[in-house]
Motif scaffolding. Structure first.
Motif, PDB file in Angstrom:
ATOM      1  N   GLY A 278       0.786  -1.236   0.000  1.00 44.72           N
ATOM      2  CA  GLY A 278       0.000   0.000   0.000  1.00 44.72           C
ATOM      3  C   GLY A 278       0.816   1.283   0.000  1.00 44.72           C
ATOM      4  O   GLY A 278       0.256   2.368   0.094  1.00 44.72           O
ATOM      5  N   LYS A 279       2.146   1.173  -0.092  1.00 46.69           N
ATOM      6  CA  LYS A 279       3.008   2.359  -0.065  1.00 46.69           C
ATOM      7  C   LYS A 279       3.882   2.390  -1.315  1.00 46.69           C
ATOM      8  O   LYS A 279       4.148   1.364  -1.940  1.00 46.69           O
ATOM      9  CB  LYS A 279       3.889   2.349   1.176  1.00 46.69           C
ATOM     10  N   ILE A 280       4.342   3.595  -1.651  1.00 45.25           N
ATOM     11  CA  ILE A 280       5.230   3.750  -2.813  1.00 45.25           C
ATOM     12  C   ILE A 280       6.626   3.279  -2.403  1.00 45.25           C
ATOM     13  O   ILE A 280       7.261   3.863  -1.529  1.00 45.25           O
ATOM     14  CB  ILE A 280       5.262   5.213  -3.287  1.00 45.25           C
ATOM     15  N   LYS A 281       7.070   2.217  -3.022  1.00 41.38           N
ATOM     16  CA  LYS A 281       8.356   1.594  -2.700  1.00 41.38           C
ATOM     17  C   LYS A 281       9.459   2.099  -3.632  1.00 41.38           C
ATOM     18  O   LYS A 281      10.611   2.229  -3.244  1.00 41.38           O
ATOM     19  CB  LYS A 281       8.201   0.075  -2.817  1.00 41.38           C
ATOM     20  N   GLU A 282       9.079   2.356  -4.883  1.00 37.47           N
ATOM     21  CA  GLU A 282      10.054   2.764  -5.891  1.00 37.47           C
ATOM     22  C   GLU A 282       9.396   3.766  -6.826  1.00 37.47           C
ATOM     23  O   GLU A 282       8.211   3.639  -7.152  1.00 37.47           O
ATOM     24  CB  GLU A 282      10.506   1.529  -6.679  1.00 37.47           C
ATOM     25  N   GLY A 283      10.155   4.783  -7.235  1.00 36.89           N
ATOM     26  CA  GLY A 283       9.610   5.778  -8.146  1.00 36.89           C
ATOM     27  C   GLY A 283      10.637   6.271  -9.143  1.00 36.89           C
ATOM     28  O   GLY A 283      11.813   6.428  -8.817  1.00 36.89           O
ATOM     29  N   LYS A 284      10.183   6.477 -10.353  1.00 35.24           N
ATOM     30  CA  LYS A 284      10.994   7.086 -11.410  1.00 35.24           C
ATOM     31  C   LYS A 284      10.177   8.253 -11.943  1.00 35.24           C
ATOM     32  O   LYS A 284       9.022   8.093 -12.319  1.00 35.24           O
ATOM     33  CB  LYS A 284      11.308   6.081 -12.501  1.00 35.24           C
ATOM     34  N   LEU A 285      10.791   9.430 -11.939  1.00 37.57           N
ATOM     35  CA  LEU A 285      10.098  10.662 -12.282  1.00 37.57           C
ATOM     36  C   LEU A 285      10.696  11.274 -13.540  1.00 37.57           C
ATOM     37  O   LEU A 285      11.915  11.451 -13.621  1.00 37.57           O
ATOM     38  CB  LEU A 285      10.221  11.637 -11.102  1.00 37.57           C
ATOM     39  N   PHE A 286       9.831  11.563 -14.506  1.00 40.93           N
ATOM     40  CA  PHE A 286      10.228  12.211 -15.759  1.00 40.93           C
ATOM     41  C   PHE A 286       9.358  13.455 -15.915  1.00 40.93           C
ATOM     42  O   PHE A 286       8.135  13.345 -15.869  1.00 40.93           O
ATOM     43  CB  PHE A 286       9.973  11.291 -16.965  1.00 40.93           C
ATOM     44  N   TRP A 287       9.965  14.625 -16.072  1.00 38.77           N
ATOM     45  CA  TRP A 287       9.195  15.841 -16.271  1.00 38.77           C
ATOM     46  C   TRP A 287       9.912  16.737 -17.270  1.00 38.77           C
ATOM     47  O   TRP A 287      11.106  16.604 -17.514  1.00 38.77           O
ATOM     48  CB  TRP A 287       8.914  16.554 -14.949  1.00 38.77           C
TER      49      TRP A 287
END
Length: 146
Positions: free
Chosen positions: A121-130
């Motif tokens: 239920g939690k964000i474990k990994e993130g990749k951000l592109f902007w």
């Protein structure tokens, strides 16, 4: 992630919208609760890796310092198992230093994509592109495209 069953006449808010709504509160404690204590993330536009809740706090503080009136809008999302992809827009004024760029006061719209992995239920990994080039154009540091 378990498949959610919607009772008749009741619409369950997608996790993607919950994440956007929580970031829009601008309340550190609420936003931090979205993330796993061993979160690993990377911002590919800013070339910055973030680890754990301290990494999330640092990222959150830098965003809110630069864009204190930022507001996120969910454009689209895709959920597949433990994967979540969000397409979002962020509107705000550039009122603080960001990526060592002094405040311009100019309004900006940031177009971005977040690729997330959810665990328990939690964000474990993130990749951000902007769109960094788009932001630089909006604050006058790059020329407009023809």
């Amino acid at each position: 992630m378990e498949e959610m069953i919607e009772p008749k006449g009741f619409k369950i808010k997608p996790l993607a919208q919950t994440i956007i709504d929580t970031w829009n509160t601008k309340v550190d404690e609420k936003i931090i609760q979205l993330y796993s204590s061993d979160y690993e993330g990377e911002d590919f536009s800013g070339s910055k890796k973030r680890s754990g809740l301290d990494g999330v706090k640092g990222w959150l503080n830098s965003v809110l310092h630069a864009f204190p009136n930022i507001h996120y809008t969910l454009v689209d999302h895709v959920e597949n198992g433990d994967r979540l992809v969000l397409h979002w827009l962020a509107d705000g004024n550039h009122h603080g230093s960001f990526l060592k760029i002094p405040a311009s006061g100019k309004p900006v719209t940031i177009n971005g994509i977040s690729l997330l992995r959810i665990e328990n239920g939690k964000i474990k990994e993130g990749k951000l592109f902007w769109d960094l080039a788009g932001v630089l154009r909006q604050i006058g540091l790059l020329p407009s495209l023809p």
